[in-house]
Each structure stands twice: as C-alpha cells, then as structure tokens.
Write a protein that holds these residues in place. Sequence first.
Motif, PDB file in Angstrom:
ATOM      1  N   PRO A 114       0.736  -1.206   0.023  1.00  0.00           N
ATOM      2  CA  PRO A 114       0.252   0.118  -0.077  1.00  0.00           C
ATOM      3  C   PRO A 114       1.091   1.346   0.099  1.00  0.00           C
ATOM      4  O   PRO A 114       1.775   1.143   0.463  1.00  0.00           O
ATOM      5  CB  PRO A 114      -0.804  -0.265   1.239  1.00  0.00           C
ATOM      6  N   GLY A 115       0.491   2.398  -0.652  1.00  0.00           N
ATOM      7  CA  GLY A 115       0.937   3.615  -0.510  1.00  0.00           C
ATOM      8  C   GLY A 115       1.767   4.134  -1.813  1.00  0.00           C
ATOM      9  O   GLY A 115       1.696   3.338  -2.813  1.00  0.00           O
ATOM     10  N   ASP A 119       6.510   9.373  -1.700  1.00  0.00           N
ATOM     11  CA  ASP A 119       5.956  10.332  -0.607  1.00  0.00           C
ATOM     12  C   ASP A 119       6.047   9.997   0.781  1.00  0.00           C
ATOM     13  O   ASP A 119       5.968  10.488   1.878  1.00  0.00           O
ATOM     14  CB  ASP A 119       4.400  10.410  -0.678  1.00  0.00           C
ATOM     15  N   SER A 120       6.652   8.523   1.048  1.00  0.00           N
ATOM     16  CA  SER A 120       6.917   8.100   2.269  1.00  0.00           C
ATOM     17  C   SER A 120       7.895   6.987   2.307  1.00  0.00           C
ATOM     18  O   SER A 120       7.994   6.001   1.545  1.00  0.00           O
ATOM     19  CB  SER A 120       5.543   7.281   2.796  1.00  0.00           C
ATOM     20  N   ASP A 121       8.852   7.386   3.112  1.00  0.00           N
ATOM     21  CA  ASP A 121      10.190   6.429   3.618  1.00  0.00           C
ATOM     22  C   ASP A 121       9.574   5.071   4.194  1.00  0.00           C
ATOM     23  O   ASP A 121       9.992   3.978   3.707  1.00  0.00           O
ATOM     24  CB  ASP A 121      10.949   6.931   4.322  1.00  0.00           C
ATOM     25  N   ASP A 122       8.306   5.103   4.919  1.00  0.00           N
ATOM     26  CA  ASP A 122       7.865   3.721   5.254  1.00  0.00           C
ATOM     27  C   ASP A 122       7.516   2.828   4.265  1.00  0.00           C
ATOM     28  O   ASP A 122       7.780   1.752   4.210  1.00  0.00           O
ATOM     29  CB  ASP A 122       6.419   4.271   6.190  1.00  0.00           C
ATOM     30  N   VAL A 123       6.944   3.567   3.297  1.00  0.00           N
ATOM     31  CA  VAL A 123       6.476   2.527   1.950  1.00  0.00           C
ATOM     32  C   VAL A 123       7.735   2.070   1.368  1.00  0.00           C
ATOM     33  O   VAL A 123       7.671   0.989   0.813  1.00  0.00           O
ATOM     34  CB  VAL A 123       5.592   3.451   1.211  1.00  0.00           C
ATOM     35  N   LYS A 124       8.928   2.788   1.322  1.00  0.00           N
ATOM     36  CA  LYS A 124      10.063   2.442   0.602  1.00  0.00           C
ATOM     37  C   LYS A 124      10.444   1.116   1.445  1.00  0.00           C
ATOM     38  O   LYS A 124      11.008   0.313   0.934  1.00  0.00           O
ATOM     39  CB  LYS A 124      11.088   3.437   0.353  1.00  0.00           C
ATOM     40  N   ARG A 125      10.363   1.429   2.762  1.00  0.00           N
ATOM     41  CA  ARG A 125      10.961   0.068   3.592  1.00  0.00           C
ATOM     42  C   ARG A 125      10.181  -1.128   3.325  1.00  0.00           C
ATOM     43  O   ARG A 125      10.916  -2.030   3.247  1.00  0.00           O
ATOM     44  CB  ARG A 125      11.080   0.574   5.091  1.00  0.00           C
ATOM     45  N   GLU A 126       8.842  -0.981   3.297  1.00  0.00           N
ATOM     46  CA  GLU A 126       7.946  -1.897   2.876  1.00  0.00           C
ATOM     47  C   GLU A 126       8.159  -2.651   1.653  1.00  0.00           C
ATOM     48  O   GLU A 126       8.022  -3.862   1.376  1.00  0.00           O
ATOM     49  CB  GLU A 126       6.206  -1.503   3.109  1.00  0.00           C
ATOM     50  N   GLY A 303      11.879  -7.693 -10.655  1.00  0.00           N
ATOM     51  CA  GLY A 303      11.848  -6.329 -10.654  1.00  0.00           C
ATOM     52  C   GLY A 303      11.208  -5.711  -9.260  1.00  0.00           C
ATOM     53  O   GLY A 303      10.281  -6.157  -8.863  1.00  0.00           O
ATOM     54  N   VAL A 304      12.051  -4.584  -8.767  1.00  0.00           N
ATOM     55  CA  VAL A 304      11.846  -4.024  -7.545  1.00  0.00           C
ATOM     56  C   VAL A 304      11.704  -2.766  -7.769  1.00  0.00           C
ATOM     57  O   VAL A 304      12.708  -2.171  -7.778  1.00  0.00           O
ATOM     58  CB  VAL A 304      12.390  -4.520  -6.308  1.00  0.00           C
ATOM     59  N   ALA A 305      10.664  -1.670  -7.904  1.00  0.00           N
ATOM     60  CA  ALA A 305      10.383  -0.466  -7.942  1.00  0.00           C
ATOM     61  C   ALA A 305       9.204   0.111  -7.525  1.00  0.00           C
ATOM     62  O   ALA A 305       8.095  -0.737  -7.572  1.00  0.00           O
ATOM     63  CB  ALA A 305      10.764  -0.130  -9.474  1.00  0.00           C
ATOM     64  N   GLY A 306       9.117   1.398  -6.990  1.00  0.00           N
ATOM     65  CA  GLY A 306       7.905   1.891  -6.379  1.00  0.00           C
ATOM     66  C   GLY A 306       7.843   3.474  -6.663  1.00  0.00           C
ATOM     67  O   GLY A 306       8.832   4.075  -7.010  1.00  0.00           O
ATOM     68  N   GLY A 307       6.736   3.873  -6.503  1.00  0.00           N
ATOM     69  CA  GLY A 307       6.603   5.493  -6.643  1.00  0.00           C
ATOM     70  C   GLY A 307       5.808   5.780  -7.765  1.00  0.00           C
ATOM     71  O   GLY A 307       6.092   5.238  -8.947  1.00  0.00           O
ATOM     72  N   HIS A 308       4.902   6.765  -7.747  1.00  0.00           N
ATOM     73  CA  HIS A 308       3.916   6.982  -8.947  1.00  0.00           C
ATOM     74  C   HIS A 308       4.949   7.595 -10.241  1.00  0.00           C
ATOM     75  O   HIS A 308       4.564   7.665 -11.393  1.00  0.00           O
ATOM     76  CB  HIS A 308       2.921   8.111  -8.642  1.00  0.00           C
ATOM     77  N   SER A 309       6.103   8.151  -9.578  1.00  0.00           N
ATOM     78  CA  SER A 309       7.105   8.678 -10.727  1.00  0.00           C
ATOM     79  C   SER A 309       7.611   7.883 -11.474  1.00  0.00           C
ATOM     80  O   SER A 309       8.067   8.129 -12.843  1.00  0.00           O
ATOM     81  CB  SER A 309       7.905   9.816  -9.994  1.00  0.00           C
ATOM     82  N   LYS A 310       7.757   6.592 -11.278  1.00  0.00           N
ATOM     83  CA  LYS A 310       8.276   5.586 -11.961  1.00  0.00           C
ATOM     84  C   LYS A 310       7.364   4.667 -12.802  1.00  0.00           C
ATOM     85  O   LYS A 310       7.819   3.725 -12.973  1.00  0.00           O
ATOM     86  CB  LYS A 310       8.805   4.618 -10.945  1.00  0.00           C
ATOM     87  N   ASP A 329       4.501  -0.641  -5.462  1.00  0.00           N
ATOM     88  CA  ASP A 329       3.379  -0.234  -4.648  1.00  0.00           C
ATOM     89  C   ASP A 329       2.368   0.335  -5.216  1.00  0.00           C
ATOM     90  O   ASP A 329       2.246   0.135  -6.298  1.00  0.00           O
ATOM     91  CB  ASP A 329       4.358   1.264  -3.663  1.00  0.00           C
ATOM     92  N   GLU A 330       1.297   0.562  -4.716  1.00  0.00           N
ATOM     93  CA  GLU A 330       0.091   0.947  -5.118  1.00  0.00           C
ATOM     94  C   GLU A 330       0.117   2.216  -6.222  1.00  0.00           C
ATOM     95  O   GLU A 330      -0.610   1.955  -7.201  1.00  0.00           O
ATOM     96  CB  GLU A 330      -0.801   1.463  -3.806  1.00  0.00           C
ATOM     97  N   ALA A 331       0.609   2.952  -5.873  1.00  0.00           N
ATOM     98  CA  ALA A 331       0.607   4.459  -6.651  1.00  0.00           C
ATOM     99  C   ALA A 331       1.494   3.963  -8.019  1.00  0.00           C
ATOM    100  O   ALA A 331       1.089   4.201  -9.219  1.00  0.00           O
ATOM    101  CB  ALA A 331       1.276   5.562  -6.115  1.00  0.00           C
ATOM    102  N   ALA A 332       2.647   3.259  -8.008  1.00  0.00           N
ATOM    103  CA  ALA A 332       3.091   2.953  -9.262  1.00  0.00           C
ATOM    104  C   ALA A 332       2.568   1.947 -10.039  1.00  0.00           C
ATOM    105  O   ALA A 332       2.439   2.084 -11.307  1.00  0.00           O
ATOM    106  CB  ALA A 332       4.665   2.395  -9.015  1.00  0.00           C
ATOM    107  N   ALA A 333       1.742   1.108  -9.485  1.00  0.00           N
ATOM    108  CA  ALA A 333       1.149  -0.134  -9.949  1.00  0.00           C
ATOM    109  C   ALA A 333      -0.088   0.420 -10.969  1.00  0.00           C
ATOM    110  O   ALA A 333      -0.355   0.425 -12.019  1.00  0.00           O
ATOM    111  CB  ALA A 333       0.306  -1.078  -9.090  1.00  0.00           C
ATOM    112  N   GLN A 334      -0.802   1.822 -10.184  1.00  0.00           N
ATOM    113  CA  GLN A 334      -2.070   2.551 -11.025  1.00  0.00           C
ATOM    114  C   GLN A 334      -1.487   3.116 -12.084  1.00  0.00           C
ATOM    115  O   GLN A 334      -2.101   3.159 -13.157  1.00  0.00           O
ATOM    116  CB  GLN A 334      -2.537   3.249 -10.038  1.00  0.00           C
TER     117      GLN A 334
END
Length: 340
Positions: A114-115, A119-126, A303-310, A329-334
Amino acid sequence: MRKMLDIQKKLVPDLVQVLQKRYDILHRIRVSGTVGRRTLAASVDLTERTLRAELDLLRAQGLLEAGTAGMTLSDAGKRLLEEMEPLVKEMFGLADLEEAVRAKFGLKQVVIVPGDSDDSDDVKRELGRAGSRVLRHVLTPGDVVAVMGGSTMARLAAHLSVPSPLRDNWFVPARGGLGESVDYQANTIAAELAKRTGARYRMLHVPDHLSEEAYQSIMQEPNVREVVDMIRSARIVVHGIGDATAMARRRKLDADTVQEILRDGALAEAFGYYFDREGAVVHRMATAGLRLEDIEAAESVIGVAGGHSKGEAIAAVMRFGHDDVLVTDEAAAQEALRHA
C-alpha cells in the motif's frame, strides 16, 4: 476469502473496522521498528487514550513488547502480520490490482504494498521487505543471484533473512558499479545479502561504463573473466527500475550521450539498458556484467521499484517481457496500468 469478507462487511462491519485498525497499529510498529505511543497515535490517527487500550490488548495477546524506547513487535506479532497480508490485500483491493498488473504484462507474480514510495520512506521500507520475501521464496541451494545497485536494492538487502545459512549460494553484482555511492553499489549489496544469509559472494571492481577498447582489454583479465562468467550464469536476477534521464545523470554520462539517449526515446533504465515506452532497448553501454541474453536465460527475474513517478518506466520495462515477478507499490502499479 472474498465471499467471507463481503459477509462480514454486511453483518458485522465494525469487526472489519476493528481488524483494519489493529492491523494498521501492528503494521506501523513493524515499519518503525521501535516507536513511542505519542508518535504512534499521530501516525494511526487515534487518541492516546484509545491507542493505549488497543496496545494493552495486543500486548496481552503476545504480539507486542514494551521497552524504554517504545513498542516493538514480538516474533508472534511479525508472524501474524505476514499471515494477515492476503486478507488485508483483499480488504484494501490490492489483490485485484495485483491481478490486473499481472495479466496486463504477462507476469508470473505481482506483489503490491500500500501507498506511494515517492511520498513515504515507510512505504520504501515495505517495498524492500516485500522484495526480500519474494527473493527468499525463490532461493534454492546452489543458486547464483545477480543483484543490481540502487537504494531500493539496499533496502531489500537490509530485510533479507533466512531460517538457516545458505552456504552453497553465491551473491554477485550484476555489473560494475564504481562511480555510484558506495552504499548503493551492486558490490556492496551483494556482500550485504551474503552476510545476512550466510552465503558467499564475489565482487566486480570495474567501472560501470567502459569504452569499447577498455571493455575488450579488461575482459582479458583472468580474475575479471572468472567473476563475469559467474555473473552471467546467475539463475536469479534482482533489479531496480529507474527513469532514463535520472539514471543517465546518476551514472555520470556526458551531456551529449544523455541527449542521444533521450532523442532515441529512452524512458526507463534497468540492468544498465535504456528502454523506450514500447519496451525496446534503445541504448546500451559497454559494461562487464549481465547482458540481455543472460537476463533472458535466467530462470527468475525480479523487478523491485515503486513511486508514482516510476509508473511509466515500470510499464516500459515490463513490456520488455523478461521479468517474472514485479514488486511495487500501489501508486506505481496504478500509473503503470494507466500507461499500459
């Protein structure tokens, strides 16, 4: 599972709300490692009085431990969170999103946290934690694992743990990495993964990008050749995904080369290759390490990557078609689906 959730939402909606609230508390403590009650109350949007009652219950169940620095999860709490994840993904709708991304890009597996990592270091850790779980599940005795560099890979390495030492396994850098921050170099990450799992590792002490002449020369060195041969035999490849412009500049490519890459339509970077929006390779530099044919031959590419910008970059690399698993993460998937 979904039918049961629908029934619970209709008959006992407060039960689902309580479950989600307690999951949020446990999840936030896991992400933070150790956290005080006041900080925790603010992060889960509860009054300290309400939170105190919840913490007392969770501690009585053996899920939390209290220390002078704050609350931490017990081993039982950590196990419960992992067991709850499929249920929570159904509640949040992430299971549907995972299936949509998996089907769109023809992947074997998609794992979404999720997330938004932007926007969040917590999401990066997850994201790193989720990537480490995927890697742990595909590891078998004797595997050679090639890993790329980057901050996401560093977080994955920090969370990897195994029940018993992997003495027959090897971790190797997927390519040379001199020139990047030491913490994020593939050599450093391979060494950290080996240390955390009891495995062995090799390092590749060569620059990330080489001229054709330098490449031909360095590949004549027996020690380099031996490590490169091991890298190219990897059964598992773990990599990040980046924006083409940002990665070209981070790798300190000269301005003319960066402009050439962009003119060719490069949108994303992975494995040291640059991809356009259709997933075609439009630029590569001579480098010791993995080649495209080695990635195509690997049995498991993660592949491991997240963030809406990616999101758009992730979509481009997934169109390349040689990843088996995507952890995002959720934002990157969308965003990836939107650009697909």
